[in-house]
Design an enzyme around this catalytic site. Structure first.
Site, mmCIF file in Angstrom:
data_model
loop_
_atom_site.group_PDB
_atom_site.id
_atom_site.type_symbol
_atom_site.label_atom_id
_atom_site.label_comp_id
_atom_site.label_asym_id
_atom_site.label_seq_id
_atom_site.Cartn_x
_atom_site.Cartn_y
_atom_site.Cartn_z
ATOM 1 N N HIS A 4 -8.201 -1.129 5.963
ATOM 2 C CA HIS A 4 -8.404 -2.445 6.583
ATOM 3 C C HIS A 4 -9.031 -3.386 5.553
ATOM 4 O O HIS A 4 -9.992 -3.013 4.876
ATOM 5 C CB HIS A 4 -9.325 -2.299 7.805
ATOM 6 C CG HIS A 4 -9.510 -3.583 8.527
ATOM 7 N ND1 HIS A 4 -8.570 -4.100 9.393
ATOM 8 C CD2 HIS A 4 -10.525 -4.492 8.484
ATOM 9 C CE1 HIS A 4 -9.001 -5.266 9.860
ATOM 10 N NE2 HIS A 4 -10.176 -5.519 9.324
ATOM 11 N N ASN B 164 0.829 -1.211 0.000
ATOM 12 C CA ASN B 164 0.000 0.000 0.000
ATOM 13 C C ASN B 164 0.862 1.259 0.000
ATOM 14 O O ASN B 164 0.530 2.245 -0.664
ATOM 15 C CB ASN B 164 -0.953 0.008 1.196
ATOM 16 C CG ASN B 164 -2.143 -0.887 0.951
ATOM 17 O OD1 ASN B 164 -3.067 -0.525 0.237
ATOM 18 N ND2 ASN B 164 -2.100 -2.094 1.501
ATOM 19 N N LYS C 120 4.302 3.257 25.819
ATOM 20 C CA LYS C 120 3.768 3.769 24.554
ATOM 21 C C LYS C 120 3.762 5.290 24.569
ATOM 22 O O LYS C 120 4.095 5.941 23.576
ATOM 23 C CB LYS C 120 2.349 3.231 24.357
ATOM 24 C CG LYS C 120 1.717 3.681 23.057
ATOM 25 C CD LYS C 120 0.281 3.253 22.934
ATOM 26 C CE LYS C 120 0.156 1.878 22.443
ATOM 27 N NZ LYS C 120 -0.592 1.565 21.282
HETATM 28 C C1 GRF Z 1 -3.216 -4.379 4.132
HETATM 29 O O1 GRF Z 1 -4.039 -5.449 3.812
HETATM 30 C C2 GRF Z 1 -3.961 -3.367 4.948
HETATM 31 O O2 GRF Z 1 -5.304 -3.306 4.638
HETATM 32 C C3 GRF Z 1 -3.767 -3.891 6.359
HETATM 33 O O3 GRF Z 1 -2.456 -4.379 6.361
HETATM 34 C C4 GRF Z 1 -2.089 -4.806 5.058
HETATM 35 C C5 GRF Z 1 -0.776 -4.178 4.701
HETATM 36 O O4 GRF Z 1 -0.248 -4.731 3.532
HETATM 37 N N1 GRF Z 1 -4.028 -2.867 7.328
HETATM 38 P P1 GRF Z 1 0.979 -4.055 2.809
HETATM 39 O O5 GRF Z 1 2.148 -4.039 3.782
HETATM 40 O O6 GRF Z 1 0.572 -2.668 2.385
HETATM 41 O O7 GRF Z 1 1.267 -4.939 1.625
#
Ligand code: GRF
Length: 189
Positions: free
Chosen positions: A108, A16, A64
């Site tokens: 998500h 992503n 945290k």
């Molecule tokens: C994605 O499926 C996103 O929706 C979730 O974590 C995953 C990350 O994948 N929160 P990448 O590292 O971007 O390939």
């Protein structure tokens, strides 16, 4: 076009992150990649795109609140205004949430509120639903509970393996996240 500075938070492979970096005409400049897993593949990707990396080991901090304070300082130093979570596997604490109120977004891989938390694709696959999908949402203090901005469905076919489903979900993610970022920034500038 004046670009707004943003940070991407990611802990994994960074597909992503890559989709955001490669999207045309995004009104953001990714000024920082924040990664809580030193050694994660996404760090190499950030280096390829010349994006500065802030990687840290949460266990090296007493709490945290302490590491988030450091994050806030670094984000402010880099001029970051928006945060896009892309596979960041931690709950954002109240200090960071407060510092970037209404400007932290997550993607998500399910149609929330269905299948929150870890392994959403596996959860949907095991449940044998006809349809799952992708959600982009603002975050709050819960796990995948914040206000939904956009959703897109992905159909599950009887012949699907989990891997096939994951591929289709990722394709949707890689289009949807840049699209939503564009919309959000257009509304806020
Ligand atoms: C994605 O499926 C996103 O929706 C979730 O974590 C995953 C990350 O994948 N929160 P990448 O590292 O971007 O390939």
């Amino acid at each position: 076009m004046k670009k707004t500075k943003a940070a991407v938070f990611a802990s994994g492979t960074g597909s992503n992150f890559q989709a955001i970096m490669e999207a045309d005409d995004l009104p953001i400049e990714v000024a920082l990649l924040v990664c809580d897993k030193p050694g994660a593949t996404v760090i190499k990707k950030a280096m390829q795109f010349n994006v500065p990396v802030l990687d840290f080991e949460p266990s090296a901090y007493a709490s945290k609140a302490i590491y988030e304070q450091k994050l806030i300082e670094e984000l402010e130093k880099a001029g970051v205004e928006w945060i896009f979570l892309a596979g960041y596997m931690r709950i954002v604490g109240p200090d960071l949430l407060g510092a970037f109120e209404g400007r932290i977004v997550n993607i998500h891989p399910s149609l929330l509120p269905a299948f929150p938390g870890k392994d959403a694709i596996g959860q949907a696959y095991q449940a044998g639903v006809d349809t799952t999908g992708v959600t982009v949402h603002f975050i709050d203090e819960g796990i995948d509970t914040g206000p939904i901005i956009a959703q897109e469905s992905v159909e599950l076919f009887p012949e699907d393996t989990e891997e096939m489903l994951k591929k289709r979900i990722q394709q949707v993610e890689h289009n949807l996240y840049p699209k939503v970022i564009r919309q959000l920034l257009d509304q806020n500038t």
